[in-house]
Design a protein around this motif. Structure first.
Motif, PDB file in Angstrom:
ATOM      1  N   LYS A   1      83.435 105.461  33.246  1.00 42.10           N
ATOM      2  CA  LYS A   1      82.296 105.091  32.433  1.00 42.10           C
ATOM      3  C   LYS A   1      80.992 104.424  33.669  1.00 42.10           C
ATOM      4  O   LYS A   1      81.649 103.459  34.211  1.00 42.10           O
ATOM      5  N   VAL A   2      79.910 104.704  33.260  1.00 42.71           N
ATOM      6  CA  VAL A   2      78.863 104.173  34.259  1.00 42.71           C
ATOM      7  C   VAL A   2      78.177 102.948  33.642  1.00 42.71           C
ATOM      8  O   VAL A   2      77.574 103.297  32.707  1.00 42.71           O
ATOM      9  N   ILE A   3      77.760 101.902  34.164  1.00 50.21           N
ATOM     10  CA  ILE A   3      77.041 100.822  33.265  1.00 50.21           C
ATOM     11  C   ILE A   3      76.202 100.031  34.603  1.00 50.21           C
ATOM     12  O   ILE A   3      76.678  99.778  35.625  1.00 50.21           O
ATOM     13  N   SER A   4      75.001 100.023  34.002  1.00 48.04           N
ATOM     14  CA  SER A   4      73.935  99.530  35.035  1.00 48.04           C
ATOM     15  C   SER A   4      73.760  98.057  34.524  1.00 48.04           C
ATOM     16  O   SER A   4      73.541  97.857  33.348  1.00 48.04           O
ATOM     17  N   LEU A   5      73.882  97.146  35.391  1.00 48.50           N
ATOM     18  CA  LEU A   5      74.051  95.620  35.135  1.00 48.50           C
ATOM     19  C   LEU A   5      72.481  95.073  34.842  1.00 48.50           C
ATOM     20  O   LEU A   5      72.398  94.008  34.591  1.00 48.50           O
ATOM     21  N   SER A   6      71.586  95.850  35.300  1.00 47.21           N
ATOM     22  CA  SER A   6      70.010  95.428  34.842  1.00 47.21           C
ATOM     23  C   SER A   6      69.271  96.643  35.094  1.00 47.21           C
ATOM     24  O   SER A   6      69.624  97.672  35.364  1.00 47.21           O
ATOM     25  N   ASP A   7      68.037  96.444  34.884  1.00 45.37           N
ATOM     26  CA  ASP A   7      66.959  97.477  34.845  1.00 45.37           C
ATOM     27  C   ASP A   7      66.116  97.510  36.267  1.00 45.37           C
ATOM     28  O   ASP A   7      65.375  98.211  36.537  1.00 45.37           O
ATOM     29  N   ASP A   8      66.659  96.478  37.264  1.00 47.74           N
ATOM     30  CA  ASP A   8      65.885  96.248  38.330  1.00 47.74           C
ATOM     31  C   ASP A   8      66.460  97.610  39.550  1.00 47.74           C
ATOM     32  O   ASP A   8      67.266  98.315  39.171  1.00 47.74           O
ATOM     33  N   GLU A   9      65.890  97.450  40.605  1.00 48.64           N
ATOM     34  CA  GLU A   9      66.322  98.304  41.752  1.00 48.64           C
ATOM     35  C   GLU A   9      67.706  98.056  42.009  1.00 48.64           C
ATOM     36  O   GLU A   9      68.003  96.810  42.129  1.00 48.64           O
ATOM     37  N   LEU A  10      68.496  99.108  42.488  1.00 50.53           N
ATOM     38  CA  LEU A  10      69.786  98.858  43.067  1.00 50.53           C
ATOM     39  C   LEU A  10      69.705  97.817  44.015  1.00 50.53           C
ATOM     40  O   LEU A  10      69.026  98.089  45.273  1.00 50.53           O
ATOM     41  N   THR A  11      70.587  96.901  44.112  1.00 48.33           N
ATOM     42  CA  THR A  11      70.476  95.757  45.482  1.00 48.33           C
ATOM     43  C   THR A  11      72.121  95.766  45.676  1.00 48.33           C
ATOM     44  O   THR A  11      72.893  95.422  44.986  1.00 48.33           O
ATOM     45  N   ASP A  12      72.201  95.748  47.233  1.00 51.58           N
ATOM     46  CA  ASP A  12      73.441  95.656  47.797  1.00 51.58           C
ATOM     47  C   ASP A  12      73.528  94.034  47.948  1.00 51.58           C
ATOM     48  O   ASP A  12      73.006  93.190  48.609  1.00 51.58           O
ATOM     49  N   ILE A  13      74.742  93.547  47.062  1.00 53.36           N
ATOM     50  CA  ILE A  13      74.970  92.225  46.946  1.00 53.36           C
ATOM     51  C   ILE A  13      76.499  91.740  47.530  1.00 53.36           C
ATOM     52  O   ILE A  13      76.989  90.727  47.538  1.00 53.36           O
ATOM     53  N   GLY A  14      76.743  93.013  48.558  1.00 50.27           N
ATOM     54  CA  GLY A  14      78.387  92.515  48.935  1.00 50.27           C
ATOM     55  C   GLY A  14      79.316  93.359  47.949  1.00 50.27           C
ATOM     56  O   GLY A  14      80.534  92.786  48.109  1.00 50.27           O
ATOM     57  N   GLY A  15      78.884  94.109  46.971  1.00 48.59           N
ATOM     58  CA  GLY A  15      79.727  94.395  46.156  1.00 48.59           C
ATOM     59  C   GLY A  15      80.584  93.587  45.027  1.00 48.59           C
ATOM     60  O   GLY A  15      80.191  92.208  45.181  1.00 48.59           O
ATOM     61  N   ILE A  16      80.915  93.968  44.141  1.00 47.49           N
ATOM     62  CA  ILE A  16      81.979  93.330  43.062  1.00 47.49           C
ATOM     63  C   ILE A  16      83.379  93.614  43.279  1.00 47.49           C
ATOM     64  O   ILE A  16      83.580  94.870  43.114  1.00 47.49           O
ATOM     65  N   ILE A  17      83.919  92.499  43.381  1.00 45.60           N
ATOM     66  CA  ILE A  17      85.529  92.644  43.316  1.00 45.60           C
ATOM     67  C   ILE A  17      86.209  92.194  42.253  1.00 45.60           C
ATOM     68  O   ILE A  17      86.107  91.069  41.834  1.00 45.60           O
ATOM     69  N   PHE A  18      86.845  93.125  41.534  1.00 48.13           N
ATOM     70  CA  PHE A  18      87.515  92.772  40.167  1.00 48.13           C
ATOM     71  C   PHE A  18      88.828  92.238  40.584  1.00 48.13           C
ATOM     72  O   PHE A  18      89.594  92.890  41.121  1.00 48.13           O
ATOM     73  N   CYS A  19      89.295  91.165  39.794  1.00 49.41           N
ATOM     74  CA  CYS A  19      90.723  90.695  40.110  1.00 49.41           C
ATOM     75  C   CYS A  19      91.080  89.924  38.768  1.00 49.41           C
ATOM     76  O   CYS A  19      90.468  90.003  37.637  1.00 49.41           O
TER      77      CYS A  19
ATOM     78  N   LEU B   1     100.331  90.670  39.762  1.00 48.65           N
ATOM     79  CA  LEU B   1     100.804  89.781  38.579  1.00 48.65           C
ATOM     80  C   LEU B   1     100.242  89.824  37.463  1.00 48.65           C
ATOM     81  O   LEU B   1     100.342  89.626  36.112  1.00 48.65           O
ATOM     82  N   ARG B   2      98.651  89.917  37.449  1.00 50.64           N
ATOM     83  CA  ARG B   2      97.872  90.055  36.198  1.00 50.64           C
ATOM     84  C   ARG B   2      98.123  91.182  35.476  1.00 50.64           C
ATOM     85  O   ARG B   2      98.274  92.352  36.110  1.00 50.64           O
ATOM     86  N   GLN B   3      98.173  91.191  34.162  1.00 51.68           N
ATOM     87  CA  GLN B   3      98.437  92.407  33.545  1.00 51.68           C
ATOM     88  C   GLN B   3      96.958  93.001  33.188  1.00 51.68           C
ATOM     89  O   GLN B   3      97.034  94.269  33.090  1.00 51.68           O
ATOM     90  N   SER B   4      95.777  92.474  33.449  1.00 49.97           N
ATOM     91  CA  SER B   4      94.552  93.233  33.203  1.00 49.97           C
ATOM     92  C   SER B   4      93.445  92.551  33.759  1.00 49.97           C
ATOM     93  O   SER B   4      93.563  91.041  34.099  1.00 49.97           O
ATOM     94  N   VAL B   5      92.428  93.065  34.387  1.00 50.93           N
ATOM     95  CA  VAL B   5      91.354  92.441  35.236  1.00 50.93           C
ATOM     96  C   VAL B   5      90.407  91.654  34.093  1.00 50.93           C
ATOM     97  O   VAL B   5      90.056  92.522  33.237  1.00 50.93           O
ATOM     98  N   ASN B   6      89.912  90.669  34.485  1.00 50.84           N
ATOM     99  CA  ASN B   6      89.144  89.830  33.655  1.00 50.84           C
ATOM    100  C   ASN B   6      88.231  88.910  34.538  1.00 50.84           C
ATOM    101  O   ASN B   6      87.658  87.983  33.856  1.00 50.84           O
ATOM    102  N   ARG B   7      88.206  88.987  35.696  1.00 51.98           N
ATOM    103  CA  ARG B   7      87.401  88.204  36.729  1.00 51.98           C
ATOM    104  C   ARG B   7      86.749  89.160  37.610  1.00 51.98           C
ATOM    105  O   ARG B   7      87.178  89.960  38.044  1.00 51.98           O
ATOM    106  N   ALA B   8      85.652  88.624  37.931  1.00 51.04           N
ATOM    107  CA  ALA B   8      84.602  89.334  39.114  1.00 51.04           C
ATOM    108  C   ALA B   8      84.352  88.440  40.169  1.00 51.04           C
ATOM    109  O   ALA B   8      83.829  87.315  40.112  1.00 51.04           O
ATOM    110  N   ILE B   9      84.750  88.597  41.502  1.00 55.25           N
ATOM    111  CA  ILE B   9      83.959  87.990  42.630  1.00 55.25           C
ATOM    112  C   ILE B   9      83.060  88.800  42.953  1.00 55.25           C
ATOM    113  O   ILE B   9      82.762  89.942  43.360  1.00 55.25           O
ATOM    114  N   LEU B  10      81.661  87.738  43.093  1.00 54.96           N
ATOM    115  CA  LEU B  10      80.383  88.415  43.730  1.00 54.96           C
ATOM    116  C   LEU B  10      79.501  87.256  43.993  1.00 54.96           C
ATOM    117  O   LEU B  10      79.706  86.211  43.956  1.00 54.96           O
ATOM    118  N   SER B  11      78.540  87.768  44.738  1.00 59.61           N
ATOM    119  CA  SER B  11      77.634  86.787  45.179  1.00 59.61           C
ATOM    120  C   SER B  11      76.812  86.025  44.369  1.00 59.61           C
ATOM    121  O   SER B  11      76.404  86.487  43.301  1.00 59.61           O
TER     122      SER B  11
END
Length: 240
Positions: A222-240, A6-16
């Protein structure tokens, strides 16, 4: 598989909520943040993992029945189906929504998937691809409609018999507090509408970073790193 969302574009993200720096970075990119819930019967390091709590297929969101807040929020834009009745939190029961969508295919441990998910796939001509790994979503980094990155040898073996392009990488190099290591799929999220792959941490700190970035470039992601920290498993990001 046509896009019935139903949504025309993604603008929300579900995460920890446990790693607020990643939510803060996503807000700077224009996303509204929806925090995942806490499921006490899970292991402590995965109680807040979004990729175990919901699965979105087109205009339909499958949500664990215990995640009442997620159910309410997603109901504003999706047809929401409650799943996991009688949920115990044991493996592989806990992975009933852990699956990866690739075009008209859904990758997951078929025996573990919620029956409502399987029924939806049957009704909408979505091919189920079986892998032995219950944590399919966490184990795979989707980077395009027909391409994934994974360190799981069983998944690699299965996908090489399909038209899905797969990049094998080494295990580890992803932090997961309370566990020996995490999965790169759990440390990332793919915005399919914008063709952007976000990493929870700095992808350049991964031993396979160059091949990962080249693979993404080949698939116009395109690849974007969200921080300069080590990669962390947070249960993923679900865009909706």
């Amino acid at each position: 598989m046509c896009d019935r969302r139903l949504r025309q574009s993604v603008n929300r993200a579900i995460l920890s909520i446990k790693h607020p720096q990643f939510a803060a970075s996503l807000r700077e990119y224009g996303y509204e943040i929806i925090h995942s819930e806490n499921i006490p019967c899970h292991m402590p390091y995965e109680r807040d993992h979004a990729d175990l709590q919901c699965l979105i297929l087109d205009d339909t969101a499958f949500v664990l029945s215990c995640c009442t807040r997620l159910f309410e929020v997603l109901s504003r834009d999706y047809h929401v189906i409650s799943c996991g009745e009688g949920f115990t939190g044991s493996y592989p029961d806990k992975t009933c929504l852990s699956a990866v969508t690739c075009g008209d295919k859904l990758i997951g441990r078929i025996a573990s998937l919620d029956e409502k998910v399987k029924a939806y796939c049957h009704d909408h001509e979505i091919e189920l691809i079986h892998v032995n790994q219950g944590y399919a979503k966490c184990s795979c980094v989707q980077i395009a409609e027909n391409a994934v990155i994974t360190a799981d040898k069983g998944i690699i073996r299965v996908l090489r018999n399909t038209e899905i392009d797969v990049l094998p990488i080494g295990k580890g190099s992803v932090r997961l507090d309370g566990a020996e290591y995490g999965f790169l799929g759990g440390a990332s999220g793919y915005d399919r509408d914008k063709h952007i792959l976000y990493f929870c941490g700095d992808i350049d700190r991964h031993p396979d970073s160059e091949s990962i970035k080249r693979f993404c470039e080949i698939h116009h992601t395109k690849v974007i790193s969200l921080s300069d920290d080590e990669l962390t498993d947070i249960g993923g990001i679900i865009f909706c």
